[in-house]
Write an enzyme that holds these catalytic residues in place. Structure first.
Site, PDB file in Angstrom:
ATOM      1  N   GLU A 168       0.768  -1.238   0.000  1.00  0.00           N
ATOM      2  CA  GLU A 168       0.000   0.000   0.000  1.00  0.00           C
ATOM      3  C   GLU A 168       0.804   1.297   0.000  1.00  0.00           C
ATOM      4  OE1 GLU A 168      -4.267  -1.457   1.824  1.00  0.00           O
ATOM      5  OE2 GLU A 168      -3.017  -0.170   3.066  1.00  0.00           O
ATOM      6  N   GLU A 292      -6.403  -7.578  -0.348  1.00  0.00           N
ATOM      7  CA  GLU A 292      -7.120  -7.193   0.866  1.00  0.00           C
ATOM      8  C   GLU A 292      -8.539  -6.792   0.483  1.00  0.00           C
ATOM      9  OE1 GLU A 292      -5.309  -4.303   3.410  1.00  0.00           O
ATOM     10  OE2 GLU A 292      -3.306  -5.191   3.256  1.00  0.00           O
TER      11      GLU A 292
END
Length: 387
Positions: A168, A292
């Protein structure tokens, strides 16, 4: 290979306060960076050791496999090898995880989840409100050295599926969201924080790929996160000759809420179905995994989370609550439509497997069981046939 049916072991080797809040008891720390500064070295060692020994055990790997999952994504910190005091290394726990995974037929994706100076400013990046890693060449080189050592240590393990080179990174849009959500504890330390540019990411990923591909067997994958914009990658993969790489995208129902400003099951289903179409297109150029995602959303929580920026935990305790039958119906629908979307690529890793919170005795945690796939299954929110 079969579709990836995975779950994340979040909150184990990389700490996020909301996932294991009692680890932070009697401190003012909101993230992993400040936790050891709030207590003695002895107390810190005791808390971390107890947590790692008890939060995830062999029994969890056995259960994950028995439920029908075939893979786990394990977030690890940049200090995994114990060379960044005062933080405590975690490689012994990772070694254990490989033995457990191999015993029960699971594969492991090692996910380098944090970077010194942080690549995103989130709590999951180690220090909130600070995002300076990409601007510090020595720290970038250190991150690459961690990848190199991970590859050398686990390259011959049967249980290794691959390595994700960075979790991320916050490019501009997500960076702007981060600074609204997280107030830095030390404003001076946060000075100079900036978004990670795609130009930087392209270069970093190529360097990481060259480093790892020279160490890892060809069948082990190398994974890149999309920097929160899946549209930025087709040309990158068409322009580079990579062997066995995968693109990771993270999609949360809260992101759909931010985009659509609508809290409804039909809106969620539409958004995720449309994103599945986008995954199918990009999957023509590079395999895409949704690394995710979750069931948590504002509709079932009964309160608008505003993308996680608010409300307070106390307000969750006053949320409007659906009855059990409606809750099960909604969650089962959201599970099926999301899995169908992720399977337009090569599969998924649910966030997350387990939480250490008490949603029964602490009303402020109402609705948060839906973050943990183990709890969602136990509550009947997921049909095992749909995993």
């Amino acid at each position: 290979m079969d579709k990836i049916k995975g779950t994340n072991l979040g909150g184990w080797l990389v700490l996020e306060k909301w996932m294991t809040p009692h680890l932070f008891d009697n401190t003012n720390a909101d993230d992993e960076y400040y936790l050891p500064q709030e207590m003695s070295a002895k107390e810190y060692q005791a808390r971390i050791s107890q947590h790692r020994s008890n939060f995830i055990t062999e029994a969890d790997f056995l259960r994950i496999a028995s439920l029908g999952f075939n893979m786990v994504r394990i977030p690890v910190p940049y200090f995994v090898f114990g060379d960044c005091k005062p933080f405590i290394g975690a490689v012994d726990s990772l070694d254990q995880a490989f033995s457990w995974a191999e015993a029960y037929g699971l594969k492991i994706l090692i996910d380098l989840h944090t970077a010194p100076g942080s690549q995103n400013g989130f709590d999951n990046g180690g220090i909130t409100g600070v995002c300076k890693w990409a601007q510090q060449p020595k720290k970038v080189d250190f991150e690459l050295s961690v990848l190199k050592r991970l590859a050398e240590r686990y390259k011959d393990r049967e249980g290794l599926y691959g390595i994700e080179v960075l979790n991320e990174p916050a490019t501009e849009k997500m960076f702007n969201s981060m600074i609204q959500r997280y107030e830095p504890r030390d404003k001076e330390k946060a000075q100079g924080s900036a978004p990670v540019t795609f130009e930087f990411l392209y270069d970093y990923y190529k360097n990481a790929y060259e480093l790892l591909r020279n160490i890892l067997p060809d069948e082990k994958i190398i994974m890149f996160h999309d920097g929160f914009d899946i549209d930025k990658w087709q040309n990158f993969f068409e322009s580079n000759d990579f062997t066995n790489v995968v693109l990771d995208t993270h999609q949360y129902l809260m992101m759909a809420e931010i985009e659509n400003h609508e809290l409804s099951v039909e809106s969620y289903k539409h958004t995720m179905t449309e994103f599945g179409k986008k995954i199918a297109e990009i999957n023509k150029f590079v395999p895409v995994v949704t690394g995710e995602w979750t069931l948590f959303n504002s509709y079932t929580a009964g309160i608008d989370t505003n993308g996680g920026i608010n409300p307070t935990q106390q307000e969750f305790g006053k949320a409007n609550k659906l009855d059990k039958e409606e809750l099960q119906k909604v969650y089962r629908e959201l599970w099926k439509v999301q899995v169908a979307a992720w399977n337009k690529g090569i599969g998924y890793f649910f966030w997350t497997y387990k939480l250490n919170i008490d949603t029964i005795n602490e009303p402020a945690w109402y609705g948060w069981d839906s973050w943990a796939v183990s709890r969602a299954i136990d509550r009947g929110w997921i049909n095992l046939a749909d995993i």
